[in-house]
Design a protein around this motif. Structure first.
Motif, PDB file in Angstrom:
ATOM      1  N   ILE A   1      27.560 -30.878 -40.931  1.00  0.00           N
ATOM      2  CA  ILE A   1      26.256 -31.506 -41.165  1.00  0.00           C
ATOM      3  C   ILE A   1      26.464 -33.015 -41.252  1.00  0.00           C
ATOM      4  N   ILE A   2      25.723 -33.755 -40.467  1.00  0.00           N
ATOM      5  CA  ILE A   2      25.754 -35.213 -40.498  1.00  0.00           C
ATOM      6  C   ILE A   2      24.590 -35.683 -41.365  1.00  0.00           C
ATOM      7  N   ILE A   3      24.905 -36.364 -42.480  1.00  0.00           N
ATOM      8  CA  ILE A   3      23.883 -36.880 -43.392  1.00  0.00           C
ATOM      9  C   ILE A   3      23.937 -38.405 -43.335  1.00  0.00           C
ATOM     10  N   PHE A   4      22.869 -39.031 -42.873  1.00  0.00           N
ATOM     11  CA  PHE A   4      22.899 -40.493 -42.842  1.00  0.00           C
ATOM     12  C   PHE A   4      21.694 -41.083 -43.558  1.00  0.00           C
ATOM     13  N   ASP A   5      21.944 -42.184 -44.218  1.00  0.00           N
ATOM     14  CA  ASP A   5      20.951 -42.913 -44.998  1.00  0.00           C
ATOM     15  C   ASP A   5      19.876 -43.460 -44.060  1.00  0.00           C
ATOM     16  N   SER A   6      18.615 -43.132 -44.368  1.00  0.00           N
ATOM     17  CA  SER A   6      17.504 -43.677 -43.578  1.00  0.00           C
ATOM     18  C   SER A   6      16.525 -44.420 -44.474  1.00  0.00           C
ATOM     19  N   SER A   7      17.015 -44.914 -45.626  1.00  0.00           N
ATOM     20  CA  SER A   7      16.154 -45.664 -46.546  1.00  0.00           C
ATOM     21  C   SER A   7      15.787 -47.012 -45.945  1.00  0.00           C
ATOM     22  N   GLY A   8      14.845 -47.684 -46.584  1.00  0.00           N
ATOM     23  CA  GLY A   8      14.371 -48.962 -46.056  1.00  0.00           C
ATOM     24  C   GLY A   8      15.447 -50.015 -45.937  1.00  0.00           C
TER      25      GLY A   8
ATOM     26  N   VAL B   1      20.814 -34.403 -41.018  1.00  0.00           N
ATOM     27  CA  VAL B   1      19.939 -34.676 -42.154  1.00  0.00           C
ATOM     28  C   VAL B   1      19.779 -36.183 -42.325  1.00  0.00           C
ATOM     29  N   GLN B   2      18.539 -36.640 -42.528  1.00  0.00           N
ATOM     30  CA  GLN B   2      18.303 -38.036 -42.875  1.00  0.00           C
ATOM     31  C   GLN B   2      17.939 -38.094 -44.358  1.00  0.00           C
ATOM     32  N   GLY B   3      18.475 -39.102 -45.062  1.00  0.00           N
ATOM     33  CA  GLY B   3      18.262 -39.166 -46.492  1.00  0.00           C
ATOM     34  C   GLY B   3      17.660 -40.480 -46.933  1.00  0.00           C
ATOM     35  N   SER B   4      16.645 -40.397 -47.760  1.00  0.00           N
ATOM     36  CA  SER B   4      16.074 -41.581 -48.416  1.00  0.00           C
ATOM     37  C   SER B   4      15.832 -41.178 -49.877  1.00  0.00           C
ATOM     38  N   HIS B   5      14.619 -41.378 -50.405  1.00  0.00           N
ATOM     39  CA  HIS B   5      14.317 -40.853 -51.737  1.00  0.00           C
ATOM     40  C   HIS B   5      14.045 -39.350 -51.661  1.00  0.00           C
ATOM     41  N   VAL B   6      13.969 -38.837 -50.439  1.00  0.00           N
ATOM     42  CA  VAL B   6      13.915 -37.401 -50.164  1.00  0.00           C
ATOM     43  C   VAL B   6      14.860 -37.135 -48.998  1.00  0.00           C
ATOM     44  N   ALA B   7      15.163 -35.867 -48.775  1.00  0.00           N
ATOM     45  CA  ALA B   7      16.012 -35.500 -47.639  1.00  0.00           C
ATOM     46  C   ALA B   7      15.191 -34.679 -46.655  1.00  0.00           C
ATOM     47  N   ASN B   8      15.388 -34.949 -45.382  1.00  0.00           N
ATOM     48  CA  ASN B   8      14.677 -34.207 -44.344  1.00  0.00           C
ATOM     49  C   ASN B   8      15.655 -33.769 -43.261  1.00  0.00           C
ATOM     50  N   ARG B   9      15.403 -32.584 -42.723  1.00  0.00           N
ATOM     51  CA  ARG B   9      16.231 -32.097 -41.619  1.00  0.00           C
ATOM     52  C   ARG B   9      15.713 -32.703 -40.320  1.00  0.00           C
ATOM     53  N   VAL B  10      16.581 -33.450 -39.660  1.00  0.00           N
ATOM     54  CA  VAL B  10      16.234 -34.067 -38.382  1.00  0.00           C
ATOM     55  C   VAL B  10      16.365 -33.050 -37.260  1.00  0.00           C
ATOM     56  N   PHE B  11      17.489 -32.279 -37.314  1.00  0.00           N
ATOM     57  CA  PHE B  11      17.736 -31.224 -36.330  1.00  0.00           C
ATOM     58  C   PHE B  11      18.590 -30.147 -36.966  1.00  0.00           C
ATOM     59  N   PRO B  12      18.285 -28.852 -36.746  1.00  0.00           N
ATOM     60  CA  PRO B  12      17.123 -28.341 -36.035  1.00  0.00           C
ATOM     61  C   PRO B  12      15.823 -28.875 -36.652  1.00  0.00           C
TER      62      PRO B  12
END
Length: 430
Positions: A50-57, A87-98
């Motif tokens: 799983i690739i988790i990368f920060d997508s915060s502002g 997975v993209q992570g900010s103040h919440v986490a969201n699955r980008v793919f699938p």
């Protein structure tokens, strides 16, 4: 065929009245096939990433573009057949793919999935704050859908402080997911907190690293994926038996990095503890085992510990730690080179971290003493990499005595590089 060996280094001769026994246990794995799996639990396993990368502002701009490029490179590096998710992570986490509306949370890599995952990554835009607990919990939720025996690994990238959730949330999340998967954590730039990211990687049997420039993210991700998929053993334990009445002081991995395994103990039976070591490839690791026993009269002998390397509960290598009480000072005064070396490496990591913390707090006197001791230990143990990093923070006047002066206006990146690399060790000089 995978084979394992274990070798024990210690001075088994103790003076009268002595109670503490220290040993270095070297474990080597060879012939590990990353594609074949190993042992009963791995028979139907394989690997998952799983690739988790920060997508915060705060990632807006070059950091975001570099992180997205690195995630795409990682996707290209993951072999076909490997389970994966983004997975993209900010103040919440969201699955980008699938995609969030997909019927499954993780899929096996194949050309169509690879192309679609890269399209999904390209559409990510930065926003929000940073709450890393949600990132880890989502990854755990995804991994939990996999069958038993799959090697589970994640890469986590952040550029900022974990400031969008209550204090303690991250630590609680780490405890909740500990033992379920491994994480290699990376920070890009100089705005993240080494201690926070190290807490994640240490508890989840991974590494922590600084990426000073965003252009380096892609190559780092590529190397991490290659190293992960090369590990054909999903999980292994170091088991330590001690006799009735003895006390296990600690179990630490001391090479290639320092990791305290003591809190991870799983009781096998009343006298035996199992310490998870994570997944393995063709590699060698070394462990420091310390046991306290009752003092015996001169001439007495005792088996102090039995150390075993196990995969899926099966013993594949073992070694014995013995003690013999002696009145011969020539025997009892000997110091095992291996024990002395790694004791020095552990102290080196501690004083680097303590020195940098004191410097950050404005306590220059303590920082000078601690970092001076670090220079001295790096010199004694032959850790040239640590010496090189220390030179960027202090002026070294006498390395043998640890005489240093703090540099003025040092780069924060240089201090963070010294901090993140403090747990990397050098092996004993042969």
């Amino acid at each position: 065929m995978a084979t394992f060996t274990a070798e024990v280094f210690s001075n088994e001769f103790l003076p009268e009245g002595a109670t503490d026994v220290h040993a270095i246990v070297s474990v080597k794995a060879s012939g590990v096939d990353a594609n074949a799996g190993f042992g009963a639990a791995s028979a139907g396993g394989g690997a998952a990433e799983i690739i988790i990368f920060d997508s915060s502002g705060s990632m807006t701009g070059r950091n975001m573009e570099s992180a997205k490029h690195a995630a795409a490179v990682a996707v290209d590096t993951i072999p076909d057949g490997t389970y994966f998710a983004i997975v993209q992570g900010s103040h919440v986490a969201n699955r980008v793919f699938p995609y969030p509306n997909a019927p499954v949370k993780i899929v096996q890599m194949e050309p169509g999935a690879r192309a679609e995952a890269k399209r999904a990554i390209a559409r990510v835009t930065p926003s929000g704050g940073t709450a890393m607990s949600s990132w880890l919990l989502l990854a755990d939720e995804i991994f939990a859908t996999l069958p038993p025996g799959v090697r589970k690994h994640a890469i986590l990238l952040t550029d900022g402080k974990n400031e969008s959730e209550p204090a303690g949330n991250l630590s609680r999340a780490i405890r909740r997911v500990q033992g379920n998967f491994q994480v290699d954590a990376r920070g890009v730039g100089d705005r993240w907190v080494v201690e926070e990211v190290r807490e994640i990687s240490t508890a989840l049997l991974g590494t922590v690293g600084l990426i000073a420039d965003p252009s380096q993210i892609a190559s780092d991700f590529e190397q991490l994926i290659k190293a992960s998929v090369a590990r054909g053993i999903a999980d292994a334990q170091l088991r330590v038996w001690i006799p009735q009445g003895a006390q296990l002081l600690f179990v630490r991995q001391v090479a290639p990095t320092l990791e305290d395994l003591t809190p991870r103990r799983i009781d096998v039976n009343p006298l035996t503890g199992g310490f998870p070591t994570g997944s393995w490839g063709n590699e060698e690791r070394e462990y420091h085992v310390a046991v306290r026993v009752g003092s015996k009269p001169v001439g007495a002998e005792q088996l102090v510990a039995r150390v075993q390397f196990t995969v899926d509960g099966q013993v594949h290598a073992s070694g014995l730690v013995k003690a013999q009480w002696s009145g011969d000072a020539n025997l009892t005064a000997r110091i095992s080179p291996e024990v002395a070396h790694y004791t020095g490496q552990a102290e080196l990591a501690a004083v680097i971290q303590e020195g940098l913390a004191a410097k950050s707090a404005g306590d220059e006197a303590t920082a000078t003493v601690k970092l001076g001791r670090a220079v001295q230990l790096a010199q004694q143990t032959g850790n040239d990499e640590a010496t090189s990093r220390l030179r960027r923070v202090v002026e070294i006047e006498d390395p043998d005595r640890g005489t240093v002066r703090l540099k003025r206006d040092t780069s924060k990146l240089d201090e963070m590089a010294l901090d993140t690399a403090s747990t990397k060790t050098t092996r004993v000089r042969k």
